[in-house]
Structure formats: structure tokens, C-alpha cells
Write an enzyme that holds these catalytic residues in place. Structure first.
Site, PDB file in Angstrom:
ATOM      1  N   HIS A   1       0.864  -1.181   0.000  1.00 41.43           N
ATOM      2  CA  HIS A   1       0.000   0.000   0.000  1.00 41.43           C
ATOM      3  C   HIS A   1       0.897   1.227   0.000  1.00 41.43           C
ATOM      4  O   HIS A   1       1.672   1.454   0.927  1.00 41.43           O
ATOM      5  CB  HIS A   1      -0.917   0.016   1.224  1.00 41.43           C
ATOM      6  CG  HIS A   1      -1.833   1.205   1.255  1.00 41.43           C
ATOM      7  ND1 HIS A   1      -3.081   1.194   0.683  1.00 41.43           N
ATOM      8  CD2 HIS A   1      -1.668   2.447   1.784  1.00 41.43           C
ATOM      9  CE1 HIS A   1      -3.656   2.371   0.849  1.00 41.43           C
ATOM     10  NE2 HIS A   1      -2.812   3.159   1.526  1.00 41.43           N
ATOM     11  N   CYS A   2       0.777   2.029  -1.045  1.00 42.58           N
ATOM     12  CA  CYS A   2       1.650   3.190  -1.217  1.00 42.58           C
ATOM     13  C   CYS A   2       0.873   4.458  -0.886  1.00 42.58           C
ATOM     14  O   CYS A   2      -0.042   4.839  -1.630  1.00 42.58           O
ATOM     15  CB  CYS A   2       2.183   3.252  -2.647  1.00 42.58           C
ATOM     16  SG  CYS A   2       3.330   4.613  -2.922  1.00 42.58           S
TER      17      CYS A   2
END
Length: 489
Positions: free
Chosen positions: A194-195
């Protein structure tokens, strides 16, 4: 048909009662118009949707806006204060190349942030209940506080055993390489990480765009940093270093931003280049799922054994379609209106069937055949002798379609009175089976109450049914025998 004869028929057709119209016996169902809802409005994950479900992002988007501001501000300052001087003194290709890199970076960033990363749909309540039942049967019922073993399955991929874990939130067995994102609360296919910088998960459907974004951003950062330094050096040779900084103060800000960001961006690009060349994900690399430290038998079953092939599959392979229908409509549970039960339809069907003999239709139901066979006998019963009553093959019965006249018969004088002698025990139903057929009396045909006239055929059959039949056993037996012979012919 003559013109005069068509008028009454048309009047009859136009005066028919509509079975769908509301009546005092019915309560019409009033439908309330409810606006149809899209599926993204009831999506169970922690996501935000824009443009009527076309754009899908994570709920935490603050860092994403910071990324946009840094890219836009740095590039804007470069094009405003540096590109004009560089195009005049060095080459006009510098702003062209910078513009291409900028638009490519923005395009890949927005595509990564706004697209579905590969969210897996959750199980429906029925599917979840069935899956829970299968798991309970496989693990056995737990008692005494005993907790069953972890819910996993094992599959073999290219000779390597891979465990499939059960997601208690989505109620599904996650496919290989999938994982549940705690921030978005979704299971993502081929989950990488998850960026927060792009405001979305990175998975199977947007990984290539994420890699192109960080790779092009690293080129853009190096490009801007290099030509900002070139601009300052070129000016310092003419006026001095301090005067060059005074003439272009924005170049100092650009150089500082690029200097502190270029190292992390280049490092991230190199790391994901390694992952693509070995066909791994960040999640698998952090967990060490296919690390050589676990032994030579532990190898990556997803790698094609060739760096070029792995890169082509990751960057040039087909993009799988989205598994969630974000823009579909939620189907409401609308109640079905009940069919009218006032008896008008049933009566109309009975009346249409009673006209079959008048239209010379020889395909009739058994109740009309019985009515055609029994009515002439009852009408001619006073003129019959005792010998004729016991002749089952007497041709006086006639055929149903040719000799059936549904008039109002006169009951014979020998019949007992209904008010004094008829009882329920005297009523004998005319039923017989011959060749798989069951013959019913005319009164067994369904008809609505209080809707038949005194002169109608069905009213006549009901009246004849209420007559005392105890003294006419032989008459009914002869009627049945004659009817059986007619049906056999």
C-alpha cells in the site's frame, strides 16, 4: 360477416371487464419510485470513489496531494525560470524533453492512483455460510474452548507447495500472491504494497503503471536537477555565483527538492527493477517467501527463469479486467403484485370453455363430455322404459358435439323432494377410471359463487347435482357405462 352483425360483438368485446383493474376486493400496490443506487455507494471496503465510481482511491489521500504539489511546483518552477534561459543559451530540446517527461509522470501517477489495483470481491452471505460449513466439517466441531487449526489450503504451483489463507473479513480463500490490505480493508490480487504517495494499493492491475511512474519520476528528477545546476553554473560564469543565485532564486528551491528526493526515488526504482526481473512482489520479498536462505528446494514458482521474460510479462502482459462492478446498479427487492382473486378470470375461462361445442370443437375436457352424455338422459328419463335403462350400448346417448343442447330440463316427477329427503349421504360423485382418464361431474368445475344465472348450463348442472340420486342408481350407472364407451371410441 354482415355489418349489422359486427356491432353487438364489438360492444361485447369493449364491455369486457379488465382483470387487471383495481376493484373493491383488491388493494392496489402503490410503487414508490426509489432512485437506483450504484454499487460503489455500498462498497464494503475503505475506499473513496469519484466521478460516479470511475475513480477509486484509498481513504487516506493526504500524502497523495503532497506528491502532486511537489511534482507540480518543482516542474512549474523549472519551466518558468530555467527552461527559457536553457532554450536560448544551450538547446530548445530541453523544454521539449522536460515536457514529455512531465506529462508521462503525471499520466502514470493518475493511472496508478485512480484505477482498481485488483480488489477481490467479498463472498455473499450464502457463499460465506456454505464455506464456513465446509471448513467446520473439515476441521471438526470445536468444544471445550479448543480452537481449530488455521484455515488454510495447499496448492501445488510448478512443483512448489503454496498455502492459501482464509480471509476472515472477506470470507474467501485468498488466491496465490493475494493479501488483505489493512488500510483499504480489501483483499488485493497479487498484492505488492500500500503506497500512501500514490493514495492507493499497488497490485496486479496497476503495478506496471506504478513502476513506470517511479522510473519516469526518477528520470524527471535527475533531468531537472542536472539542468538547474547547469543553469546556475552558466550564469555564475558570467556574473558570479551570488549574482546567479539572485537572478534565479527559484533554481535554489528546485535544487534542494530534487537533491533530497532523487536518492529515494532512484533507490525505489532500482528495488522494483530487481523485483520485476525475478517476478516477485514487495510483500513476498519482505516475508522472504522464496529466499535462498530456506534451502535450495525453496524457489520462486512464478519466475520464468529469464529476466527478459519476467520483465515482458510484468510490463507488457495483458491487464486483467476488474472483478468488482463499481458502476453497476444495486438490485432492490421489489414485491411482486398479487394476482387478482375476485373470480372474474376464472369465470371468464369457464364461459369460454362452455362455448366449445357451439363452435364445433371436438377437443373437450372430461367434464363437458360427461355433461353432454348425462343431460340427454335426464331430459328423456320419463319416456324411458325399464328395459331401456339397462341397455349400456343404447345409441340414444348421441355424440357430445352434435346433439348437446344445454336447455333448462324439467326434473321428473318421480324425483324426491330436496327439502325433505336429500342428505349428504345421497350424493354419489360420478367418478370412474378407464384407460388412465378420470371423469368428473360437471359440478366439480371451479366456478365463482353468486355469479351464475338461473338459466346457465353450470347452474343447471349444480341443480341436478343436488337432486336426490339414491333412487336413480341404475340411471347413473348407465350414464357412466355409456360415457366410457364414448371415450374408448
Amino acid at each position: 360477416m354482415p355489418p349489422g352483425g359486427g356491432g353487438p360483438m364489438k360492444d361485447c368485446e369493449y364491455s369486457q371487464i379488465s382483470t387487471h383493474s383495481s376493484s373493491p376486493m383488491e388493494s392496489p400496490h402503490k410503487k414508490k419510485k426509489i432512485a437506483a443506487r450504484r454499487k460503489w455507494e455500498v462498497f464494503p471496503g475503505r475506499n473513496k470513489f469519484f466521478c460516479n465510481g470511475r475513480i477509486m482511491m484509498a481513504r487516506q489521500t493526504g500524502v497523495f496531494y503532497l506528491t502532486l504539489i511537489l511534482i507540480l511546483v518543482t516542474s512549474g518552477l523549472f519551466f518558468a525560470f530555467d527552461c527559457r534561459y536553457l532554450a536560448e543559451k544551450i538547446t530548445p530540446a530541453i523544454p521539449v524533453v522536460g515536457g514529455i517527461l512531465f506529462f508521462f509522470v503525471m499520466g502514470t501517477l493518475l493511472r496508478t492512483s485512480f484505477s482498481d489495483p485488483g480488489v477481490l470481491p467479498r463472498a455473499t452471505p450464502d457463499e460465506a455460510a456454505d464455506l464456513e460449513r465446509q471448513i467446520d466439517i473439515a476441521n471438526g466441531t470445536s468444544s471445550g474452548g479448543y480452537r481449530p487449526p488455521p484455515r488454510t489450503k495447499e496448492v501445488v504451483i510448478n512443483g512448489q507447495t503454496v498455502k492459501l489463507k482464509y480471509c476472515f473479513t472477506c470470507k474467501i480463500f485468498r488466491p496465490p500472491r493475494a493479501s488483505h490490505c489493512s488500510l483499504c480493508d480489501n483483499c488485493v490480487e497479487q498484492f505488492d504494497h500500500h503506497c500512501p504517495w500514490v493514495g492507493n494499493c499497488v497490485g496486479k492491475r496497476n503495478y506496471r503503471f506504478f513502476y513506470m511512474f517511479i522510473l519516469s519520476l526518477s528520470f524527471l528528477t535527475v533531468f531537472i536537477f542536472a539542468f538547474v545546476i547547469t543553469h546556475v553554473i552558466h550564469r555564475s560564469q558570467q556574473k558570479g555565483f551570488l549574482d546567479a543565485l539572485k537572478d534565479s532564486p527559484a533554481s535554489v528551491l528546485e535544487a534542494v527538492i530534487c537533491f533530497f528526493s532523487v536518492w529515494s526515488i532512484i533507490g525505489l526504482s532500482g528495488f522494483h527493477t530487481y523485483l520485476i526481473s525475478s517476478n516477485q512482489t514487495t510483500n513476498e520479498d519482505i516475508k522472504g517467501s522464496w529466499s535462498n536462505k530456506r534451502g535450495k528446494e525453496n524457489y520462486n514458482p512464478y519466475s520464468y527463469g529469464n529476466i527478459f521474460t519476467n520483465c515482458c510479462v510484468a510490463l507488457c502482459g495483458p491487464i486483467s479486467p476488474s472483478l468488482i462492478d463499481r458502476r453497476g446498479y444495486v438490485q432492490p427487492d421489489t414485491p411482486q403484485p398479487a394476482a387478482p382473486s375476485n373470480g372474474i378470470t376464472m369465470y371468464g375461462a369457464t364461459q369460454s370453455q362452455s362455448d366449445m361445442c357451439d363452435q364445433d370443437q371436438c377437443i373437450q375436457s372430461t367434464k363437458f363430455v360427461l355433461q353432454a352424455a348425462a343431460t340427454p338422459l335426464l331430459q328423456s328419463e320419463p319416456s324411458l322404459t325399464s328395459e331401456e335403462l339397462h341397455m349400456p350400448g343404447k345409441p340414444g346417448l348421441g355424440t357430445p358435439c352434435a346433439s348437446l343442447t344445454l336447455g333448462q330440463p324439467t326434473p321428473p316427477s318421480s324425483m324426491p323432494n330436496l327439502a325433505t329427503e336429500a342428505t349428504l349421504s345421497d350424493i354419489m360423485p360420478l367418478k370412474d377410471e378407464h384407460g388412465g382418464h378420470q371423469f368428473l361431474t360437471p359440478d366439480e368445475a371451479p366456478s365463482p359463487p353468486r355469479m351464475l344465472g338461473a338459466g346457465s348450463p353450470l347452474a343447471h348442472s349444480r341443480t341436478m347435482h343436488m337432486l336426490g340420486l339414491a333412487s336413480q342408481d341404475s340411471l347413473h350407472e348407465d350414464s357412466v357405462r355409456g360415457l366410457v364407451k364414448l371415450s374408448s371410441v
